[in-house]
Write a protein that holds these residues in place. Structure first.
Motif, PDB file in Angstrom:
ATOM      1  N   SER A 197     -93.179  43.134   0.067  1.00 16.58           N
ATOM      2  CA  SER A 197     -92.262  44.077   0.709  1.00 16.58           C
ATOM      3  C   SER A 197     -93.066  45.200   1.337  1.00 16.58           C
ATOM      4  O   SER A 197     -93.996  45.732   0.723  1.00 16.58           O
ATOM      5  CB  SER A 197     -91.291  44.653  -0.313  1.00 16.58           C
ATOM      6  OG  SER A 197     -90.454  43.647  -0.795  1.00 16.58           O
ATOM      7  N   ARG A 223     -92.686  48.896   3.713  1.00 19.71           N
ATOM      8  CA  ARG A 223     -91.769  49.954   4.159  1.00 19.71           C
ATOM      9  C   ARG A 223     -92.299  50.581   5.447  1.00 19.71           C
ATOM     10  O   ARG A 223     -93.424  51.071   5.486  1.00 19.71           O
ATOM     11  CB  ARG A 223     -91.655  51.027   3.082  1.00 19.71           C
ATOM     12  CG  ARG A 223     -90.682  52.141   3.488  1.00 19.71           C
ATOM     13  CD  ARG A 223     -90.590  53.240   2.466  1.00 19.71           C
ATOM     14  NE  ARG A 223     -91.833  53.989   2.423  1.00 19.71           N
ATOM     15  CZ  ARG A 223     -92.403  54.426   1.298  1.00 19.71           C
ATOM     16  NH1 ARG A 223     -91.838  54.205   0.137  1.00 19.71           N
ATOM     17  NH2 ARG A 223     -93.534  55.096   1.335  1.00 19.71           N
ATOM     18  N   ILE A 231     -87.145  48.546   4.615  1.00 24.22           N
ATOM     19  CA  ILE A 231     -88.102  47.691   3.909  1.00 24.22           C
ATOM     20  C   ILE A 231     -87.832  46.250   4.294  1.00 24.22           C
ATOM     21  O   ILE A 231     -86.683  45.807   4.322  1.00 24.22           O
ATOM     22  CB  ILE A 231     -87.981  47.880   2.384  1.00 24.22           C
ATOM     23  CG1 ILE A 231     -88.349  49.312   1.996  1.00 24.22           C
ATOM     24  CG2 ILE A 231     -88.859  46.866   1.638  1.00 24.22           C
ATOM     25  CD1 ILE A 231     -88.090  49.657   0.553  1.00 24.22           C
ATOM     26  N   ALA A 271     -89.644  42.047   4.040  1.00 19.87           N
ATOM     27  CA  ALA A 271     -90.608  41.177   3.369  1.00 19.87           C
ATOM     28  C   ALA A 271     -91.236  40.223   4.371  1.00 19.87           C
ATOM     29  O   ALA A 271     -90.572  39.737   5.289  1.00 19.87           O
ATOM     30  CB  ALA A 271     -89.932  40.398   2.251  1.00 19.87           C
ATOM     31  N   ALA A 320     -94.112  41.876   9.085  1.00 19.83           N
ATOM     32  CA  ALA A 320     -92.959  42.582   8.502  1.00 19.83           C
ATOM     33  C   ALA A 320     -92.460  43.654   9.460  1.00 19.83           C
ATOM     34  O   ALA A 320     -91.257  43.772   9.706  1.00 19.83           O
ATOM     35  CB  ALA A 320     -93.334  43.206   7.160  1.00 19.83           C
ATOM     36  N   CYS A 364     -93.328  48.480  -3.279  1.00 17.83           N
ATOM     37  CA  CYS A 364     -93.486  47.929  -1.933  1.00 17.83           C
ATOM     38  C   CYS A 364     -94.804  48.458  -1.381  1.00 17.83           C
ATOM     39  O   CYS A 364     -95.312  49.477  -1.823  1.00 17.83           O
ATOM     40  CB  CYS A 364     -92.318  48.271  -1.019  1.00 17.83           C
ATOM     41  SG  CYS A 364     -92.241  49.967  -0.469  1.00 17.83           S
TER      42      CYS A 364
END
Length: 173
Positions: free
Chosen positions: A7, A9, A45, A47, A54, A139
């Motif tokens: 993950s 951000r 966020i 993945a 991402a 994350c």
């Protein structure tokens, strides 16, 4: 070889958004939106196997919901913010910053000196983790290189994202 998604951000700068679009990205993507004058910072966020992927996926997901991201907003922190996030005193941060502690693993250099020093949270957070201090987990926080790569992508695909966002807003009206 099996790869595991992580993950990541990211924060994006956007123009002010209609309430319906803000609600959509909060509901669909779990985004947080903060208003700063005539701009929004949209934090979300996502993945993926790689940080850059991402970020690109998140930019596309925002566009599909009517938000054309203008650029990214790196997570920068000053001494006070570091102390709050690391749950320590400002005096401790001052010792780290001036490199009076941890000479074996010097504190990251500041990103900018105006107004006052600021650091990339990703670098500070990694340093805190390596040195056994409270840090953010859960994350991965993109670094400045990741933000630069994503900004380059956003710039080269700006018209495409704007068209996708405009079409998404028209289709929802």
């Amino acid at each position: 070889m099996d790869h595991e998604e992580n993950s990541y951000r990211y924060s994006f700068i956007t123009p002010l958004l209609p309430a319906s679009v803000e609600n959509r990205i909060r509901d669909d993507l779990g985004a947080t939106v903060t208003v700063h004058g005539h701009l929004n910072v949209v934090t979300v966020i996502g993945a993926a196997y790689r940080r850059a992927v991402a970020g690109m996926n998140l930019a596309e997901a925002l566009a599909e919901r009517g938000v054309a991201a203008e650029r990214t907003q790196p997570d920068l922190v000053n001494r006070r913010m570091i102390a709050e996030r690391a749950r320590c005193t400002r005096q401790a941060v001052a010792l780290w910053v001036t490199r009076q502690r941890h000479q074996h693993d010097p504190f990251p250099l500041p990103v900018t000196l105006v107004p006052g020093e600021t650091w990339a949270w990703a670098e500070v957070n990694s340093w805190l983790a390596r040195n056994g201090y409270p840090h953010e987990s859960g994350c991965t926080i993109p670094g400045l290189e990741d933000y630069a790569r994503l900004d380059s992508h956003l710039l080269s695909h700006r018209d495409e994202y704007r068209e996708i966002a405009a079409a998404a807003r028209r289709n929802r009206e």
